[in-house]
Write a protein that holds these residues in place. Structure first.
Motif, mmCIF file in Angstrom:
data_model
loop_
_atom_site.group_PDB
_atom_site.id
_atom_site.type_symbol
_atom_site.label_atom_id
_atom_site.label_comp_id
_atom_site.label_asym_id
_atom_site.label_seq_id
_atom_site.Cartn_x
_atom_site.Cartn_y
_atom_site.Cartn_z
ATOM 1 N N VAL A 98 16.929 4.607 13.371
ATOM 2 C CA VAL A 98 17.446 5.863 13.928
ATOM 3 C C VAL A 98 16.459 6.367 14.973
ATOM 4 C CG1 VAL A 98 18.336 8.151 13.410
ATOM 5 C CG2 VAL A 98 18.426 6.364 11.665
ATOM 6 N N VAL A 102 15.888 5.680 19.407
ATOM 7 C CA VAL A 102 15.403 4.595 20.273
ATOM 8 C C VAL A 102 14.440 5.179 21.317
ATOM 9 C CG1 VAL A 102 16.054 2.568 21.641
ATOM 10 C CG2 VAL A 102 17.575 3.386 19.855
ATOM 11 N N ILE A 135 20.805 3.346 16.156
ATOM 12 C CA ILE A 135 21.540 4.599 16.363
ATOM 13 C C ILE A 135 20.684 5.571 17.183
ATOM 14 C CG2 ILE A 135 22.691 6.542 15.211
ATOM 15 C CD1 ILE A 135 22.802 4.781 12.684
ATOM 16 N N GLU A 152 24.643 11.130 16.277
ATOM 17 C CA GLU A 152 23.515 11.884 15.717
ATOM 18 C C GLU A 152 23.519 11.686 14.204
ATOM 19 O OE1 GLU A 152 23.049 15.787 17.132
ATOM 20 O OE2 GLU A 152 21.305 16.117 15.862
ATOM 21 N N THR A 181 12.757 9.597 15.029
ATOM 22 C CA THR A 181 13.503 10.574 15.825
ATOM 23 C C THR A 181 12.608 11.558 16.581
ATOM 24 O OG1 THR A 181 13.851 11.688 13.705
ATOM 25 C CG2 THR A 181 15.703 10.463 14.606
ATOM 26 N N LEU A 239 15.040 15.647 10.739
ATOM 27 C CA LEU A 239 15.371 14.581 9.778
ATOM 28 C C LEU A 239 14.206 14.336 8.807
ATOM 29 C CD1 LEU A 239 17.348 11.702 11.527
ATOM 30 C CD2 LEU A 239 18.185 13.626 10.193
ATOM 31 N N ALA A 251 8.166 6.379 11.899
ATOM 32 C CA ALA A 251 7.282 5.893 12.966
ATOM 33 C C ALA A 251 7.350 6.823 14.172
ATOM 34 C CB ALA A 251 7.699 4.475 13.374
ATOM 35 N N GLY A 252 6.274 6.831 14.936
ATOM 36 C CA GLY A 252 6.243 7.631 16.168
ATOM 37 C C GLY A 252 5.811 9.065 15.908
ATOM 38 N N ASP A 253 6.254 9.963 16.789
ATOM 39 C CA ASP A 253 5.826 11.365 16.726
ATOM 40 C C ASP A 253 6.168 12.038 15.406
ATOM 41 O OD1 ASP A 253 4.824 11.222 19.247
ATOM 42 O OD2 ASP A 253 6.236 12.635 20.165
ATOM 43 N N GLY A 282 0.050 12.106 18.925
ATOM 44 C CA GLY A 282 1.477 11.960 19.238
ATOM 45 C C GLY A 282 1.648 11.484 20.673
ATOM 46 N N ALA A 312 3.221 5.478 19.176
ATOM 47 C CA ALA A 312 4.605 5.246 18.734
ATOM 48 C C ALA A 312 4.957 3.760 18.874
ATOM 49 C CB ALA A 312 5.565 6.119 19.550
HETATM 50 C C1 FAD Z 1 7.026 15.781 28.916
HETATM 51 C C2 FAD Z 1 6.286 14.770 28.091
HETATM 52 C C3 FAD Z 1 5.233 14.061 28.648
HETATM 53 C C4 FAD Z 1 4.546 13.115 27.897
HETATM 54 N N1 FAD Z 1 3.535 12.416 28.498
HETATM 55 C C5 FAD Z 1 2.922 11.431 27.815
HETATM 56 C C6 FAD Z 1 1.952 10.620 28.444
HETATM 57 O O1 FAD Z 1 1.626 10.807 29.619
HETATM 58 N N2 FAD Z 1 1.369 9.627 27.727
HETATM 59 C C7 FAD Z 1 1.723 9.383 26.416
HETATM 60 O O2 FAD Z 1 1.211 8.449 25.810
HETATM 61 N N3 FAD Z 1 2.628 10.148 25.795
HETATM 62 C C8 FAD Z 1 3.244 11.161 26.456
HETATM 63 N N4 FAD Z 1 4.181 11.930 25.834
HETATM 64 C C9 FAD Z 1 4.434 11.724 24.409
HETATM 65 C C10 FAD Z 1 5.339 10.540 24.174
HETATM 66 O O3 FAD Z 1 6.444 10.588 25.038
HETATM 67 C C11 FAD Z 1 5.766 10.547 22.720
HETATM 68 O O4 FAD Z 1 4.612 10.425 21.917
HETATM 69 C C12 FAD Z 1 6.733 9.421 22.408
HETATM 70 O O5 FAD Z 1 7.911 9.563 23.166
HETATM 71 C C13 FAD Z 1 7.077 9.398 20.925
HETATM 72 O O6 FAD Z 1 7.977 8.362 20.698
HETATM 73 P P1 FAD Z 1 9.005 8.438 19.492
HETATM 74 O O7 FAD Z 1 9.692 7.101 19.474
HETATM 75 O O8 FAD Z 1 8.329 8.894 18.265
HETATM 76 O O9 FAD Z 1 10.021 9.582 19.853
HETATM 77 P P2 FAD Z 1 10.933 9.862 21.164
HETATM 78 O O10 FAD Z 1 10.452 9.071 22.321
HETATM 79 O O11 FAD Z 1 10.977 11.327 21.242
HETATM 80 O O12 FAD Z 1 12.338 9.265 20.721
HETATM 81 C C14 FAD Z 1 13.112 9.833 19.709
HETATM 82 C C15 FAD Z 1 14.531 9.321 19.860
HETATM 83 O O13 FAD Z 1 15.280 9.739 18.734
HETATM 84 C C16 FAD Z 1 16.554 10.213 19.146
HETATM 85 N N5 FAD Z 1 16.995 11.158 18.114
HETATM 86 C C17 FAD Z 1 16.401 12.320 17.753
HETATM 87 N N6 FAD Z 1 17.059 12.886 16.720
HETATM 88 C C18 FAD Z 1 18.108 12.063 16.441
HETATM 89 C C19 FAD Z 1 19.144 12.097 15.468
HETATM 90 N N7 FAD Z 1 19.231 13.068 14.537
HETATM 91 N N8 FAD Z 1 20.070 11.094 15.455
HETATM 92 C C20 FAD Z 1 19.996 10.074 16.381
HETATM 93 N N9 FAD Z 1 19.021 10.006 17.308
HETATM 94 C C21 FAD Z 1 18.069 10.973 17.325
HETATM 95 C C22 FAD Z 1 16.296 10.833 20.501
HETATM 96 O O14 FAD Z 1 17.471 10.886 21.278
HETATM 97 C C23 FAD Z 1 15.249 9.872 21.079
HETATM 98 O O15 FAD Z 1 15.847 8.817 21.794
HETATM 99 C C24 FAD Z 1 4.897 12.898 26.560
HETATM 100 C C25 FAD Z 1 5.950 13.617 25.987
HETATM 101 C C26 FAD Z 1 6.642 14.544 26.741
HETATM 102 C C27 FAD Z 1 7.782 15.312 26.115
#
Ligand code: FAD
Length: 412
Positions: free
Chosen positions: A9, A11, A32, A78, A106, A266, A297-299, A308, A313
């Protein structure tokens, strides 16, 4: 016996890398996401400041997995519920999906520290839509100043709240828009007189970075013309500006929120301990306590000492895949180990700060390192070419190619 069902869940960086690292695994993958694209968040601020177009930093999820044979389903949906007892998730239309392994990736969004009413006047930056709202507000501010020169001081004042990498990057880009991109295009006002104020609650910009780099970032921002206010908490934001804990009031037509993080809701459905921002405390292998087949996993995951950021991630996503691989191969799962690849932030068109494996540098070289790494991780050949071309053009001309005000005109 049929292959185990793995449901991923989200991407983002974590979910994407978990799925890719499982490409040869004997599993049935369901992927998803509530968006149909993977978003490269680190470049969102470039969309918000008119340097890049939304499609330059987003890539369709279906295209990413079109050749991955163990992906049995990609769903635009979602996830609204997780039932750990039934090993089942529920989608927004009520459909349920069973899993043998669940990967919750997510992510997080911004938090207004209990002041959600500020979101209307001070948009945050997390989605493509947020970036377009900010882009429109910034560009419209110059137009408002032109039409109302008596209010130019307010319209040409921009406040960015939060001096983490996003706030620093936004502030640097805003002053360059005002001075270079639109500086000579208006008649009644001079955008070069714009005021960009970066407000930070702690005593330095880029708080997680080494102190020397924070100081360098501050100097570079001030050289560009950004006013940096540290040890200043925002107490009120309204349509006309912000009031600070220092007693200062800044009249500003545009306020942008780049502070605070709140994990995906979530996480609350996993029955695990969480920190104040809702991040889920995970086991050393990134599974949830008492749920060895459910991973975070991830944030959204809380792992001591792991920030984060995108590299964390990516590594977590790959680690979750390795744990699933270990189960399938009858081996022991290994604990997650974060490899810190360093920190980079850009400041304006050709400046930055970098801390790569203890080697610290700033200025043009940091900016070049930032550029190379972002192009390397950006997904899709087309995106890489378009982003490089846009940057080259902006670098040579100081212009910004995506200066489009979207949304309806105010009177419609
Ligand atoms: C503006 C900005 C600038 C950044 N700059 C940097 C940088 O320069 N360097 C760096 O290393 N990091 C940076 N980061 C942080 C980095 O982007 C995050 O740490 C990273 O994206 C985390 O990855 P993730 O896979 O945990 O979550 P995300 O990339 O946030 O992906 C989460 C995914 O889950 C999906 N999702 C959420 N809830 C649901 C649900 N209920 N059902 C289905 N799908 C869902 C979303 O649509 C999304 O596709 C930045 C973040 C932001 C917002």
């Amino acid at each position: 016996m049929s292959n185990p069902r793995v449901v991923i869940v989200g991407v983002g960086f974590a979910g994407l890398n978990a799925a890719k690292a499982l490409r040869k695994a004997p599993v049935r993958l369901t992927i998803i996401d509530r968006r149909n694209f993977h978003l490269f968040q680190p470049l969102l601020y470039q969309v918000a400041t008119a340097a890049l177009n939304p499609s330059d930093i987003a890539y369709p999820i279906r295209s990413i997995f079109r050749r991955q044979r163990n992906v049995v389903s990609v769903l635009l949906a979602e996830v609204v519920n997780i039932d750990l007892d039934a090993s089942e998730i529920t989608l927004d239309d009520g459909q349920t999906i069973l899993y043998d392994y669940l990967v919750v990736a997510t992510g997080a969004t911004h938090s207004y520290f209990g002041h959600d009413e500020w979101s209307e006047v001070a948009p945050g930056l997390k989605t493509i839509e947020d970036a377009l709202v900010i882009r429109s507000r910034v560009l419209r501010a110059f137009e408002e100043a032109e039409r109302n020169p008596d209010q130019a001081d307010r319209w040409l004042s921009f406040v960015v709240v939060g001096a983490g990498p996003t706030g620093v990057e936004l502030a640097g880009a805003l002053i360059e828009i005002a001075v270079h991109a639109v500086g000579d295009e208006f008649d009644a006002v001079d955008p070069r007189n714009a005021r960009v104020v970066l407000v930070e609650g702690t005593n330095r910009v880029l708080p997680p970075y080494p102190e020397g780099l924070s100081a360098s970032a501050r100097r570079q921002l001030e050289k560009l013309g950004v006013e940096v206010l540290t040890s200043a908490l925002v107490e009120l934001i309204d349509l006309d500006g912000v009031s600070l804990s220092t007693g200062e009031r800044i009249e500003a037509g545009t306020v942008i929120w780049a502070a605070g993080v709140e994990a995906s809701p979530l996480g609350r459905m996993l029955g695990a301990e969480m920190d104040r921002s809702g991040r889920v405390m995970v086991q050393p292998d990134l599974s949830v306590a008492g749920q060895p087949n459910v991973f975070v996993a991830g944030d959204l995951a809380l792992v001591e000492g792991v920030p984060g950021v995108a590299p964390a991630a990516i590594q977590m996503g790959r680690h979750v895949a390795s744990a699933i691989w270990a189960d399938i191969s009858g081996e022991n799962r290994l604990p997650f180990r974060y490899r810190d690849k360093g920190s980079l932030a850009t400041i304006g068109r050709a400046r930055g700060v970098a801390d790569i494996r203890g080697i610290r540098f700033s200025g043009l070289f940091a900016w070049i390192a930032w550029l190379a790494i972002h192009i390397f991780y950006l997904i899709g050949f087309r995106n890489r070419v378009f982003v490089l071309a846009s940057w080259a053009w902006s670098y040579l001309t100081f212009r910004r190619g995506a200066r489009i005000i979207t949304g309806l005109p105010k009177h419609e």
